[in-house]
Design an enzyme around this catalytic site. Structure first.
Site, PDB file in Angstrom:
ATOM      1  N   CYS A   1      44.574  48.447  36.768  1.00  0.00           N
ATOM      2  CA  CYS A   1      44.013  48.960  37.946  1.00  0.00           C
ATOM      3  C   CYS A   1      42.352  49.097  37.676  1.00  0.00           C
ATOM      4  O   CYS A   1      41.693  48.053  37.989  1.00  0.00           O
ATOM      5  CB  CYS A   1      44.696  50.453  38.267  1.00  0.00           C
ATOM      6  SG  CYS A   1      44.404  51.140  39.909  1.00  0.00           S
TER       7      CYS A   1
ATOM      8  N   HIS B   1      50.343  49.786  38.390  1.00  0.00           N
ATOM      9  CA  HIS B   1      50.539  50.762  37.382  1.00  0.00           C
ATOM     10  C   HIS B   1      52.204  50.719  37.143  1.00  0.00           C
ATOM     11  O   HIS B   1      52.749  50.089  37.980  1.00  0.00           O
ATOM     12  CB  HIS B   1      50.479  52.059  37.747  1.00  0.00           C
ATOM     13  CG  HIS B   1      48.963  52.674  37.936  1.00  0.00           C
ATOM     14  ND1 HIS B   1      48.441  52.575  36.773  1.00  0.00           N
ATOM     15  CD2 HIS B   1      47.926  52.762  38.958  1.00  0.00           C
ATOM     16  CE1 HIS B   1      47.013  52.724  37.193  1.00  0.00           C
ATOM     17  NE2 HIS B   1      47.084  52.958  38.412  1.00  0.00           N
TER      18      HIS B   1
END
Length: 492
Positions: free
Chosen positions: A335, A438
């Site tokens: 991310c 994630h």
């Protein structure tokens, strides 16, 4: 309501254990935390909402929902504060971003959020036999009492009995509980049904005289002691204070280094790697260089990408990372960590801090602009690049472009018949990878394939089963230590 004498006394874990213990007794149980401050969040979708209407809540409430054996709901944590600077946070209301707010302004506006908080609680209460409400920080912060939406003001509004939880491991338990009593008004004191002592190690008979003194000074009954739970590290932590603990995994094998960024987010991405016996996950704290013997460096998520790029440079970690790659080492960005690996990160409207742009590490041929609506996506797809199932979620506001995306890390197939969706990027040398997903390493097959690619061997580890076993063990621990019938009798 479970209130603490301070933050990090174990409220979240106690509520999770009670959720599973009472669920196993046949009760319909729901967790609730009106306001949470955490950069560890989970993507959720309510059953009555359209597929695209996803939101986010604190990861602790998502774990508590799992303990109740029900899907997580935005109503379990209606207000989520995600710190971005030392004086401000992103405010998430019922799963959606409301905006960025300095602490002083939020302090003035949060009382206006009370109707949404009460409505969310009532929705849960309407479907449950028991709602376990978690307070935030300490319930005795008198200067916050009038604008409080999560401790004593909320308990008064909803007419909730309160149990005060103290942490014996950190010391000062007598002063914390008696001090709480001294600070509360007579009305709030009367709302407290008793107190619990958490994280005890050793012979409790030595502390029993202290409980007698506490009860004598406060008039509150002692409701029990919860001894130290050895499997606590097998459950996802919400507070980055948990990262102060020693390295996880085996002493040898693959060495994974993770810089502890100032605004680190969703750091439980590393839990599955830390659970592997042949992997050592080492958190690198400010003031320390990244160890030269590291095999892989992972750049984790962050709530303030540009600010944490500055942290990397201030600590000299950027030079450590570049030297690591030149020496043949591997780097993974997740991310915000993926964004940091590019050429530049721009924030023209100041979403994460002052407007501007910050050079990235230049290890991937990409660039990112922070902006637009937050992307919240649950992922359960087949990755054609590895041939393995990938699970996880996306949670970001940045949009990444550049030639480097032509070499994606993942090719995600949702089973709809559409062409696989490329995700992330891989450097030309093949040793630098990044993606927005994630939870990547939570999928056992994908994690095993990745470990094999970087020269390590995965154990026969079922990570989801390991987590579920830890929740069951926590419920057993709660059952063995506390009188659940007496606690349940306090509810109304």
């Amino acid at each position: 309501m479970i209130q603490g004498t301070s933050s990090d006394v174990g409220k979240s874990m106690l509520v999770a254990g009670l959720c599973r213990a009472y669920t196993r007794r046949g009760l319909v149980v729901r967790p609730f935390k009106a306001q949470n401050m955490s950069n560890n969040a989970a993507v959720v979708r309510d059953a009555d909402a359209p597929a695209e209407a996803r939101g986010e809540i604190g990861r602790a409430q998502a774990l508590q929902a799992r303990a109740c054996r029900v899907p997580a709901s935005i109503h379990m944590n209606p207000v989520l504060l995600k710190p971005q600077t030392n004086i401000g946070s992103q405010v998430v209301l019922r799963g959606r971003v409301l905006g960025n707010c300095p602490a002083r302004i939020y302090h003035q506006m949060r009382h206006g959020l009370m109707p949404a908080v009460v409505d969310s609680y009532e929705r849960l209460a309407a479907e449950a036999d028991l709602v376990l409400v978690e307070g935030a920080g300490s319930g005795a912060e008198l200067y916050l009492r009038n604008s409080d939406i999560t401790n004593m003001h909320l308990a008064e509004t909803l007419d909730l009995p309160v149990v005060v939880l103290g942490d014996l491991d950190r010391g000062g338990t007598m002063a914390a509980i008696v001090g709480t009593h001294a600070l509360l008004s007579s009305t709030d004191r009367a709302r407290v049904a008793g107190y619990l002592v958490n994280k005890f190690r050793g012979d409790f008979s030595l502390f029993e005289p202290a409980c007698e003194i506490i009860s004598e000074r406060t008039g509150w009954p002692f409701l029990g002691v919860l001894r130290w739970f050895e499997q606590a590290d097998r459950l996802p932590a919400e507070d980055s204070l948990a990262l102060e603990r020693p390295a996880t995994g085996g002493a040898g094998g693959l060495k994974v280094a993770v810089p502890h960024l100032s605004r680190i987010a969703n750091f439980d991405d590393l839990d599955p790697l830390g659970a592997e016996p042949g992997v050592s996950v080492r958190w690198v704290h400010p003031g320390h260089p990244i160890p030269r013997d590291s095999d892989v460096i992972v750049l984790p998520g962050s709530k303030a990408t540009r600010s944490d790029l500055d942290v990397l440079r201030r600590e000299g970690w950027d030079l450590d990372i570049l030297a690591h790659v030149r020496g043949g080492g591997r780097v993974v960005g997740l991310c915000a960590g993926f964004q940091m690996l590019g050429r530049v990160v721009r924030d023209p409207t100041g979403i994460e801090g002052p407007p501007g742009e910050t050079p990235g590490l230049g290890l991937l041929d990409i660039e990112t602009e922070i902006g637009g609506e937050k992307r919240l996506i649950e992922i359960d797809m087949l990755d054609h690049a590895s041939g393995e199932r990938v699970t996880g979620y996306e949670m970001h506001m940045g949009r990444t472009t550049g030639p480097g995306l032509a070499r994606p890390w993942l090719l995600l197939d949702d089973g709809s018949g559409a062409p696989p969706r490329p995700e992330g990027a891989v450097s030309r040398c093949g040793r630098v990878t990044g993606a927005y997903v994630h939870g990547l390493f939570g999928a056992d097959g994908f994690r095993a394939r990745w470990l094999d690619r970087v020269g390590a061997q995965a154990a026969a580890l079922d990570f989801e089963a390991r987590t579920e076993a830890a929740i069951e063990a926590l419920a057993d621990h709660v059952e063995a230590n506390l009188d659940l019938d007496a606690l349940l009798a306090l509810a109304r």
